[in-house]
Enzyme design. Structure first.
Site, PDB file in Angstrom:
ATOM      1  N   LYS A 119       0.834  -1.218   0.000  1.00 30.29           N
ATOM      2  CA  LYS A 119       0.000   0.000   0.000  1.00 30.29           C
ATOM      3  C   LYS A 119       0.862   1.258   0.000  1.00 30.29           C
ATOM      4  CE  LYS A 119      -2.017  -1.017   3.892  1.00 30.29           C
ATOM      5  NZ  LYS A 119      -1.327  -2.304   4.163  1.00 30.29           N
ATOM      6  N   ARG A 171      -8.973   1.234   8.815  1.00 29.70           N
ATOM      7  CA  ARG A 171      -8.603  -0.150   9.072  1.00 29.70           C
ATOM      8  C   ARG A 171      -9.728  -0.900   9.784  1.00 29.70           C
ATOM      9  NH1 ARG A 171      -2.717   0.764   9.204  1.00 29.70           N
ATOM     10  NH2 ARG A 171      -1.610  -1.201   8.989  1.00 29.70           N
ATOM     11  N   ARG A 194      11.554  -2.532  11.008  1.00 24.82           N
ATOM     12  CA  ARG A 194      10.609  -2.027  12.009  1.00 24.82           C
ATOM     13  C   ARG A 194      10.353  -3.077  13.083  1.00 24.82           C
ATOM     14  NH1 ARG A 194       5.666   0.215   8.422  1.00 24.82           N
ATOM     15  NH2 ARG A 194       4.527  -0.871  10.067  1.00 24.82           N
ATOM     16  N   ARG A 219      -0.600  -9.204  13.209  1.00 25.12           N
ATOM     17  CA  ARG A 219      -1.161  -8.142  12.360  1.00 25.12           C
ATOM     18  C   ARG A 219      -2.021  -8.736  11.246  1.00 25.12           C
ATOM     19  NH1 ARG A 219       3.890  -4.740  10.610  1.00 25.12           N
ATOM     20  NH2 ARG A 219       2.357  -3.357   9.708  1.00 25.12           N
TER      21      ARG A 219
HETATM   22  P1  ADP Z   1       2.265  -1.774   3.245  1.00 21.77           P
HETATM   23  O1  ADP Z   1       2.302  -0.276   3.161  1.00 21.77           O
HETATM   24  O2  ADP Z   1       1.042  -2.362   2.570  1.00 21.77           O
HETATM   25  O3  ADP Z   1       2.444  -2.295   4.644  1.00 21.77           O
HETATM   26  P2  ADP Z   1       4.843  -1.637   1.837  1.00 21.77           P
HETATM   27  O4  ADP Z   1       4.529  -0.750   0.661  1.00 21.77           O
HETATM   28  O5  ADP Z   1       5.678  -1.063   2.926  1.00 21.77           O
HETATM   29  O6  ADP Z   1       3.492  -2.322   2.397  1.00 21.77           O
HETATM   30  O7  ADP Z   1       5.545  -2.952   1.243  1.00 21.77           O
HETATM   31  C1  ADP Z   1       5.976  -4.022   2.111  1.00 21.77           C
HETATM   32  C2  ADP Z   1       7.344  -4.538   1.646  1.00 21.77           C
HETATM   33  O8  ADP Z   1       7.226  -5.163   0.366  1.00 21.77           O
HETATM   34  C3  ADP Z   1       8.376  -3.413   1.470  1.00 21.77           C
HETATM   35  O9  ADP Z   1       9.639  -3.918   1.825  1.00 21.77           O
HETATM   36  C4  ADP Z   1       8.306  -3.082  -0.014  1.00 21.77           C
HETATM   37  O10 ADP Z   1       9.538  -2.544  -0.476  1.00 21.77           O
HETATM   38  C5  ADP Z   1       8.013  -4.454  -0.631  1.00 21.77           C
HETATM   39  N1  ADP Z   1       7.176  -4.383  -1.815  1.00 21.77           N
HETATM   40  C6  ADP Z   1       6.215  -3.472  -2.110  1.00 21.77           C
HETATM   41  N2  ADP Z   1       5.608  -3.750  -3.301  1.00 21.77           N
HETATM   42  C7  ADP Z   1       6.206  -4.900  -3.744  1.00 21.77           C
HETATM   43  C8  ADP Z   1       6.015  -5.726  -4.908  1.00 21.77           C
HETATM   44  N3  ADP Z   1       5.082  -5.442  -5.830  1.00 21.77           N
HETATM   45  N4  ADP Z   1       6.780  -6.844  -5.020  1.00 21.77           N
HETATM   46  C9  ADP Z   1       7.696  -7.142  -4.068  1.00 21.77           C
HETATM   47  N5  ADP Z   1       7.924  -6.419  -2.955  1.00 21.77           N
HETATM   48  C10 ADP Z   1       7.190  -5.314  -2.791  1.00 21.77           C
HETATM   49  P1  AMP Z   2       1.300   0.784   8.974  1.00 26.41           P
HETATM   50  O1  AMP Z   2       2.467   1.677   8.850  1.00 26.41           O
HETATM   51  O2  AMP Z   2       0.111   1.252   8.146  1.00 26.41           O
HETATM   52  O3  AMP Z   2       1.624  -0.666   8.730  1.00 26.41           O
HETATM   53  O4  AMP Z   2       0.799   0.904  10.493  1.00 26.41           O
HETATM   54  C1  AMP Z   2       1.639   0.488  11.565  1.00 26.41           C
HETATM   55  C2  AMP Z   2       0.806   0.328  12.833  1.00 26.41           C
HETATM   56  O5  AMP Z   2       0.213   1.588  13.199  1.00 26.41           O
HETATM   57  C3  AMP Z   2      -0.377  -0.644  12.744  1.00 26.41           C
HETATM   58  O6  AMP Z   2       0.006  -1.993  12.948  1.00 26.41           O
HETATM   59  C4  AMP Z   2      -1.276  -0.103  13.881  1.00 26.41           C
HETATM   60  O7  AMP Z   2      -0.770  -0.489  15.149  1.00 26.41           O
HETATM   61  C5  AMP Z   2      -1.091   1.406  13.743  1.00 26.41           C
HETATM   62  N1  AMP Z   2      -2.086   1.986  12.820  1.00 26.41           N
HETATM   63  C6  AMP Z   2      -1.831   2.612  11.626  1.00 26.41           C
HETATM   64  N2  AMP Z   2      -2.964   2.999  11.037  1.00 26.41           N
HETATM   65  C7  AMP Z   2      -3.977   2.616  11.866  1.00 26.41           C
HETATM   66  C8  AMP Z   2      -5.400   2.689  11.810  1.00 26.41           C
HETATM   67  N3  AMP Z   2      -6.035   3.252  10.761  1.00 26.41           N
HETATM   68  N4  AMP Z   2      -6.113   2.183  12.845  1.00 26.41           N
HETATM   69  C9  AMP Z   2      -5.503   1.629  13.895  1.00 26.41           C
HETATM   70  N5  AMP Z   2      -4.183   1.484  14.005  1.00 26.41           N
HETATM   71  C10 AMP Z   2      -3.412   1.972  13.005  1.00 26.41           C
END
Ligand code: ADP
Ligand code: AMP
Length: 213
Positions: free
Chosen positions: A13, A88, A160, A171
């Site tokens: 995302k 969420r 992280r 999660r």
């Molecule tokens: P989210 O915001 O949904 O938690 P991220 O955008 O941070 O996910 O992506 C999670 C991990 O996967 C990151 O390390 C990112 O660089 C990697 N990633 C994102 N899109 C792709 C893809 N299409 N294929 C492989 N790895 C990806």
């Molecule tokens: P993210 O960076 O989107 O993966 O969010 C990291 C963490 O922040 C999540 O696992 C939750 O603990 C908290 N968080 C982020 N967005 C929300 C939301 N919309 N509602 C509740 N918790 C959130």
């Protein structure tokens, strides 16, 4: 243009939201980034959010909705935004919907980045995030130019705390129980679009551009 990104933690995302923000000139609004910034700055909000985030739990709706509504009320959001990680839960989506309705507005697209659970755990263990600007990389799929260093600002890249395997499993369970119902919520509003998130990030973005035009 107002866009919501849906998908499991690690579906991509944030990666896609940043590309959308750049391409369409709208702000990328990530509640996770706002919480992490508050943790880094040692604020009261950060201290409270951290107790939930470290366990992979959701921060309570009341607190999360408040910070999100404050953020989207800012001037730079007046022509739209891409929300990443919000809503969420159904109550969060309902509050956002009610606030937008008051303004005669609505979400235009909810983009569901679809990635099966099996791929997620592998992805999360390879994710690296910049301690300073929040940019994200993947050690195999989207590596930085210099190992451990952010391409954009030169700060350190870290794994992280909430990307450790046990926390990721928690999660994912919470995602299925509380966030996945949003797919039906936005389907019923006629704005849901699903893209295959298992392909290369440039291909995912190409599919999103076809949807957004
Ligand atoms: P989210 O915001 O949904 O938690 P991220 O955008 O941070 O996910 O992506 C999670 C991990 O996967 C990151 O390390 C990112 O660089 C990697 N990633 C994102 N899109 C792709 C893809 N299409 N294929 C492989 N790895 C990806
Ligand atoms: P993210 O960076 O989107 O993966 O969010 C990291 C963490 O922040 C999540 O696992 C939750 O603990 C908290 N968080 C982020 N967005 C929300 C939301 N919309 N509602 C509740 N918790 C959130």
């Amino acid at each position: 243009m107002k866009i919501v990104m849906l998908g499991a933690p690690g579906a991509g995302k944030g990666t896609q939201a940043k590309m959308i923000a750049e391409q369409y000139g709208i702000p990328h609004v990530s509640t996770g980034d706002i919480f992490r910034m508050n943790i880094k700055n040692g604020t009261e909000l950060g201290k409270e959010a951290k107790t939930y985030m470290d366990k992979g739990e959701l921060v309570p709706d009341e607190l999360t909705v408040r910070i999100l509504l404050d953020r989207v009320a800012q001037e730079d959001c007046k022509n739209g935004y891409v929300l990443d990680g919000f809503p969420r839960t159904i109550p969060q989506a309902e509050v956002l919907d009610a606030e937008l309705t008051k303004l005669g507005d609505a979400i235009d697209y909810a983009i569901n980045v679809d990635v099966p659970d099996e791929n997620i755990i592998r992805r999360m263990s390879g994710r690296r995030a910049c301690v300073s600007c929040g940019a994200t990389y993947h050690i195999v799929h989207i590596p930085p130019k210099k190992e451990g260093i952010c391409d954009k600002c030169g700060a350190e890249l870290i794994l992280r705390d909430d990307d450790k395997e046990e926390t990721v499993k928690n999660r994912l369970n919470i995602y299925h129980a509380q966030t996945q119902p949003l797919i039906d919520f936005y389907t019923n509003k006629g704005v849901l679009k699903t893209v295959d998130g298992t392909v290369d990030s440039a291909e995912v973005f190409a599919a999103i551009k076809v949807i957004l035009g």
